[in-house]
Design a protein around this motif. Structure first.
Motif: not given
Length: 532
Positions: A316-344
């Protein structure tokens, strides 16, 4: 991992290269209809020539109000071919929104579905056109009894009398305008955000590399192609040679059926949709395996991530984006699972972020909460026709002040706290609405939650919680959830008393934007009116 350097790539380049590389393989699937990569190129060229014959060419603005179907895909690609500037419109829009958006963008042509979920959209559009004045052509995706509009499906069945040479004259470059998208407008009126191909395409190519997309993947988007979360996937899947499954109308059952039939490996959607899908898969005993689920737009519940991983075997990948920045930040497939709910996630390649103090002058150290500022090649050009608004959100050294409150950790992960406008000031004590909302969403009877400021003569503001109940709780009826229940629950979670909601409003459904974000401005306005 290698990052592609395709800064001059346009969507036309992607379509042509995909046809050359992947040829007769299936590019898009809609029910029983399948289009190969070559057919997508050829049909989009045919439609582009018809657009040119209508006088729509480079720089002309065209609104598209279509579901996620083949007509949307071909219209999107044909507009890119002639260099027209896309204005995506939400299918939920009606006269008020259309009147403003079509006029603001000076749209010359509208392409829409004639009806949607019981609403005659063509009549809605025709109702506002006399006031708008700028729209010269109306196209509908398929035939209707109303003969006042041109039918896209008919145009695709015949050639236009336009030469390849004439069409080539309108082919856009990387710095030409690609789209003018309206912001979600959860707290204020939407702004028209201008992107070029250079600000739109390369960042999403980077994203496809980070997500490890390949020609073996099969993709499906639960979100509308009219929104920044999903619109890049039309060209991204073409570039990667992925089979793209189109779902014109979302339901959990429709997704599960399509995903099983086509072997979907990657899908995007907001948390509310994934929670519904998980429930439907469990209730109906439907097995499904996927590689990657990409989600965002609202809070990601930890239990949802666990269930997706357990039930579908996916990352599960979390993604943060805005109309102004497109996909500005996201977790990667190799990141710890908890990163997807603790972070963007972490910032996208070739971009950088800062956390600024309230004045916007000082960068804050790791761990301190401040406003997220973003700078990178995917940043929008301007708010069209609103230079004051553009200037207000930009720092002198080119960072965009997002209005999001975050803190960074030592690994560079971004922890979302809330919006700068989403702090409740209760007699000088600050309450971050998101902190309470996150806890409320963990309550077994709550599926949607929003906390807004409620005017108070003595303290200035108190907090009011709006919730929508889970389906099983709603069916119980009566006082299934009270304010005392909520406050007792929050106190048991260790919440300070001053942060407790002092009013509870239960609604069947909270109003949301196309991307699934709760429209808190509407809730706040209702509260203000209710207290006089």
């Amino acid at each position: 991992m290698r990052i592609w350097d395709e800064r001059d790539t346009t969507i036309v380049d992607i379509v042509d290269e995909a046809a050359r590389r992947f040829g007769g393989r299936t590019a898009f699937v809609e029910g029983e209809t399948r289009l190969t990569f070559v057919e997508v190129r050829d049909l989009s060229i045919r439609l582009a020539k018809h657009f040119l014959a209508l006088g729509i060419g480079k720089g002309d603005r065209v609104a598209v109000m279509l579901p996620n179907d083949r007509w949307h895909v071909l219209t999107h690609l044909a507009l890119c071919r002639v260099g027209a500037v896309l204005t995506p419109l939400n299918l939920a829009y009606r006269q008020q929104e259309l009147r403003y958006m079509l006029t603001h963008n000076q749209v010359r042509m509208v392409v829409l579905t004639p009806d949607w979920q019981g609403t005659d959209l063509l009549s809605v559009l025709l109702d506002v056109l006399p006031e708008v004045g700028c729209v010269e052509h109306v196209l509908v995706s398929r035939a209707t009894d109303d003969k006042s509009a041109i039918v896209v499906d008919d145009l695709l069945k015949r050639d236009a009398v336009v030469s390849d040479a004439d069409l080539a004259k309108h082919r856009p470059g990387a710095d030409d305008a690609f789209a003018i998208l309206f912001t979600s407008g959860t707290q204020s009126n939407p702004k028209a955000t201008l992107h070029t191909y250079r600000t739109f395409v390369p960042g999403h190519i980077d994203q496809s590399v980070e997500y490890q997309f390949s020609s073996e993947d099969v993709f499906l988007s639960l979100g509308s192609f009219g929104h920044m979360f999903s619109i890049p996937m039309i060209s991204t899947t073409l570039r990667c040679g992925m089979r793209h499954v189109l779902l014109p109308e979302y339901s959990p059952q429709a997704f599960l059926a399509a995903a099983r039939r086509e072997g979907v490996t990657v899908a995007t959607g907001v948390p509310t949709q994934w929670l519904d899908i998980l429930r439907a898969a469990r209730d109906e005993g439907i097995p499904l395996k996927m590689r990657l689920v990409i989600t965002g737009g609202s809070k990601i519940p930890p239990h949802m991530v666990h269930q997706l991983r357990d039930q579908f075997g996916c990352t599960v990948a979390a993604q943060w984006g805005m109309t102004e920045v497109c996909a500005g930040a996201y977790t990667r497939p190799g990141d710890p699972p908890e990163a997807s709910w603790q972070t963007v996630g972490r910032v996208c390649p070739r971009a950088e972020v800062r956390v600024l103090d309230p004045a916007g002058d000082q960068e804050l150290p790791v761990g301190e909460i401040g406003e997220l500022a973003f700078r990178g090649p995917s940043l929008f050009v301007e708010y069209l026709g609103n230079p004051q608004a553009t200037a207000a959100v930009m720092t002198q050294d080119g960072f965009f002040r997002t209005g999001d409150l975050v803190y960074l950790d030592e690994q560079g992960f971004i922890h979302f706290v809330g919006r700068t406008k989403d702090i409740i000031n209760r007699g000088g004590l600050k309450i971050y609405a998101l902190e309470i909302e996150d806890l409320l969403l963990e309550h077994p009877k709550i599926r949607q939650a929003a906390v807004v400021a409620m005017p108070d003569e003595r303290l200035g503001e108190r907090s009011c919680a709006f919730v929508a109940l889970t389906e099983s709780s709603a069916h119980e009826g009566g006082n299934v959830l009270t304010l005392n229940d909520v406050t007792d629950y929050l106190l048991a979670k260790g919440v300070a008393k001053y942060k407790l909601p002092e009013r509870l409003e239960i609604r069947p459904e909270l109003p949301t934007t196309a991307s699934g974000k709760v429209q808190k401005a509407k809730l706040a306005a209702w509260v203000r009116a209710s207290v006089g």
